[in-house]
Motif scaffolding. Structure first.
Motif, PDB file in Angstrom:
ATOM      1  N   GLU A  55     -28.722 -39.759 -26.762  1.00  0.00           N
ATOM      2  CA  GLU A  55     -29.915 -39.256 -26.070  1.00  0.00           C
ATOM      3  C   GLU A  55     -31.189 -39.613 -26.837  1.00  0.00           C
ATOM      4  O   GLU A  55     -32.214 -39.939 -26.234  1.00  0.00           O
ATOM      5  CB  GLU A  55     -29.802 -37.740 -25.875  1.00  0.00           C
ATOM      6  CG  GLU A  55     -28.774 -37.360 -24.815  1.00  0.00           C
ATOM      7  CD  GLU A  55     -28.424 -35.872 -24.825  1.00  0.00           C
ATOM      8  OE1 GLU A  55     -28.849 -35.167 -25.770  1.00  0.00           O
ATOM      9  OE2 GLU A  55     -27.719 -35.426 -23.893  1.00  0.00           O
ATOM     10  N   THR A  56     -31.115 -39.572 -28.165  1.00  0.00           N
ATOM     11  CA  THR A  56     -32.265 -39.977 -28.988  1.00  0.00           C
ATOM     12  C   THR A  56     -32.566 -41.456 -28.786  1.00  0.00           C
ATOM     13  O   THR A  56     -33.732 -41.850 -28.656  1.00  0.00           O
ATOM     14  CB  THR A  56     -31.994 -39.683 -30.481  1.00  0.00           C
ATOM     15  OG1 THR A  56     -31.665 -38.309 -30.638  1.00  0.00           O
ATOM     16  CG2 THR A  56     -33.204 -40.012 -31.333  1.00  0.00           C
ATOM     17  N   LEU A  57     -31.525 -42.271 -28.735  1.00  0.00           N
ATOM     18  CA  LEU A  57     -31.719 -43.698 -28.466  1.00  0.00           C
ATOM     19  C   LEU A  57     -32.384 -43.917 -27.108  1.00  0.00           C
ATOM     20  O   LEU A  57     -33.284 -44.758 -26.968  1.00  0.00           O
ATOM     21  CB  LEU A  57     -30.373 -44.435 -28.506  1.00  0.00           C
ATOM     22  CG  LEU A  57     -29.812 -44.779 -29.882  1.00  0.00           C
ATOM     23  CD1 LEU A  57     -28.362 -45.241 -29.760  1.00  0.00           C
ATOM     24  CD2 LEU A  57     -30.653 -45.867 -30.563  1.00  0.00           C
ATOM     25  N   LEU A  58     -31.960 -43.148 -26.117  1.00  0.00           N
ATOM     26  CA  LEU A  58     -32.529 -43.303 -24.779  1.00  0.00           C
ATOM     27  C   LEU A  58     -33.999 -42.892 -24.753  1.00  0.00           C
ATOM     28  O   LEU A  58     -34.830 -43.564 -24.119  1.00  0.00           O
ATOM     29  CB  LEU A  58     -31.730 -42.472 -23.766  1.00  0.00           C
ATOM     30  CG  LEU A  58     -32.108 -42.676 -22.301  1.00  0.00           C
ATOM     31  CD1 LEU A  58     -31.973 -44.139 -21.883  1.00  0.00           C
ATOM     32  CD2 LEU A  58     -31.267 -41.787 -21.396  1.00  0.00           C
ATOM     33  N   ARG A  59     -34.349 -41.817 -25.457  1.00  0.00           N
ATOM     34  CA  ARG A  59     -35.757 -41.407 -25.533  1.00  0.00           C
ATOM     35  C   ARG A  59     -36.608 -42.497 -26.181  1.00  0.00           C
ATOM     36  O   ARG A  59     -37.715 -42.791 -25.733  1.00  0.00           O
ATOM     37  CB  ARG A  59     -35.893 -40.091 -26.315  1.00  0.00           C
ATOM     38  CG  ARG A  59     -35.541 -38.856 -25.504  1.00  0.00           C
ATOM     39  CD  ARG A  59     -36.012 -37.576 -26.187  1.00  0.00           C
ATOM     40  NE  ARG A  59     -35.395 -37.372 -27.487  1.00  0.00           N
ATOM     41  CZ  ARG A  59     -34.216 -36.773 -27.677  1.00  0.00           C
ATOM     42  NH1 ARG A  59     -33.518 -36.346 -26.629  1.00  0.00           N
ATOM     43  NH2 ARG A  59     -33.735 -36.615 -28.889  1.00  0.00           N
ATOM     44  N   LEU A  60     -36.071 -43.100 -27.248  1.00  0.00           N
ATOM     45  CA  LEU A  60     -36.792 -44.207 -27.897  1.00  0.00           C
ATOM     46  C   LEU A  60     -37.001 -45.361 -26.925  1.00  0.00           C
ATOM     47  O   LEU A  60     -38.083 -45.962 -26.869  1.00  0.00           O
ATOM     48  CB  LEU A  60     -36.011 -44.703 -29.129  1.00  0.00           C
ATOM     49  CG  LEU A  60     -36.018 -43.831 -30.381  1.00  0.00           C
ATOM     50  CD1 LEU A  60     -35.076 -44.413 -31.429  1.00  0.00           C
ATOM     51  CD2 LEU A  60     -37.420 -43.723 -30.952  1.00  0.00           C
ATOM     52  N   ALA A  61     -35.976 -45.686 -26.166  1.00  0.00           N
ATOM     53  CA  ALA A  61     -36.052 -46.791 -25.209  1.00  0.00           C
ATOM     54  C   ALA A  61     -37.095 -46.503 -24.129  1.00  0.00           C
ATOM     55  O   ALA A  61     -37.876 -47.384 -23.748  1.00  0.00           O
ATOM     56  CB  ALA A  61     -34.688 -47.038 -24.571  1.00  0.00           C
ATOM     57  N   GLN A  62     -37.110 -45.267 -23.645  1.00  0.00           N
ATOM     58  CA  GLN A  62     -38.062 -44.905 -22.590  1.00  0.00           C
ATOM     59  C   GLN A  62     -39.491 -44.908 -23.107  1.00  0.00           C
ATOM     60  O   GLN A  62     -40.403 -45.368 -22.418  1.00  0.00           O
ATOM     61  CB  GLN A  62     -37.690 -43.526 -22.019  1.00  0.00           C
ATOM     62  CG  GLN A  62     -36.407 -43.565 -21.194  1.00  0.00           C
ATOM     63  CD  GLN A  62     -35.850 -42.189 -20.886  1.00  0.00           C
ATOM     64  OE1 GLN A  62     -36.198 -41.194 -21.535  1.00  0.00           O
ATOM     65  NE2 GLN A  62     -34.970 -42.114 -19.892  1.00  0.00           N
TER      66      GLN A  62
END
Length: 202
Positions: free
Chosen positions: A168-175
């Motif tokens: 989820e942290t990776l996804l927030r960074l991507a967004q």
């Protein structure tokens, strides 16, 4: 000509003279033998280490580790990366030193995954150290491989809730970065962890 004579001659030199000679050898290698420097960076690293030129030595230990990793010589790579990190601890704490340490921990973590396995404690240690340093300097590009390395460790160990948090942290960074490639990586991590958790709709 004889190894014992060489050792005796070497041992008879003053430390300052030895350091000067080692520095000269490293500089000559850099200036006149670029192909040798490219294929044997550990040789230059050894001379700069013996010369007491720590910053230059660390750069070459990192290069040597990367070159060894590229050739699948992971045990050598681990040795080179570890030597570089040990030398870094002798330098004053600066942002540059922190950045260099993060880079070495990431490279070490990747090599350890191959040699020891994704779930080895040494892998967790390398990526955890890198993560702590990333938090000191703020969000850096290195945060992505660190988080992914930790995700792989926890996912393999079946610590799936921790793995999901990292995904989820990776996804927030991507967004935040509007980075499609990173989004693919984040969705891969979240998708695989969700599969093992049995949360198939997610």
């Amino acid at each position: 000509k004889h190894a014992l004579i060489q050792d005796a001659a070497y041992a008879s030199l003053l430390k300052s003279t030895l350091q000067h000679v080692h520095k000269q050898v490293a500089q000559v290698l850099e200036a006149r033998f670029p192909s040798l420097v490219e294929t044997q960076p550990e040789l230059v690293a050894q001379h700069y280490t013996a010369a007491g030129c720590t910053e230059q030595a660390v750069v070459y230990w990192q290069r040597a580790g990367q070159y060894a990793s590229d050739r699948s010589a992971y045990l050598e790579a681990i040795t080179h990366f570890t030597t570089g990190m040990e030398l870094l601890t002798t330098l004053p704490e600066t942002p540059a030193r922190t950045q260099h340490t993060v880079t070495l921990y990431i490279a070490l973590g990747a090599a350890l995954q191959i040699v020891k396995g994704h779930a080895a404690p040494e892998v967790e240690h390398a990526y955890t150290q890198a993560y702590a340093l990333c938090q000191q300097v703020g969000e850096t590009p290195e945060l992505v491989p660190v988080l992914f390395g930790l995700w792989r460790f926890y996912n393999t160990r079946a610590q799936l809730h921790t793995a999901r948090e990292l995904g989820e942290t990776l996804l927030r960074l991507a967004q935040r970065a509007h980075d499609p490639a990173l989004a693919v990586l984040a969705h891969y991590a979240l998708g695989l962890t969700s599969f093992w958790l049995g949360t198939l709709p997610a």
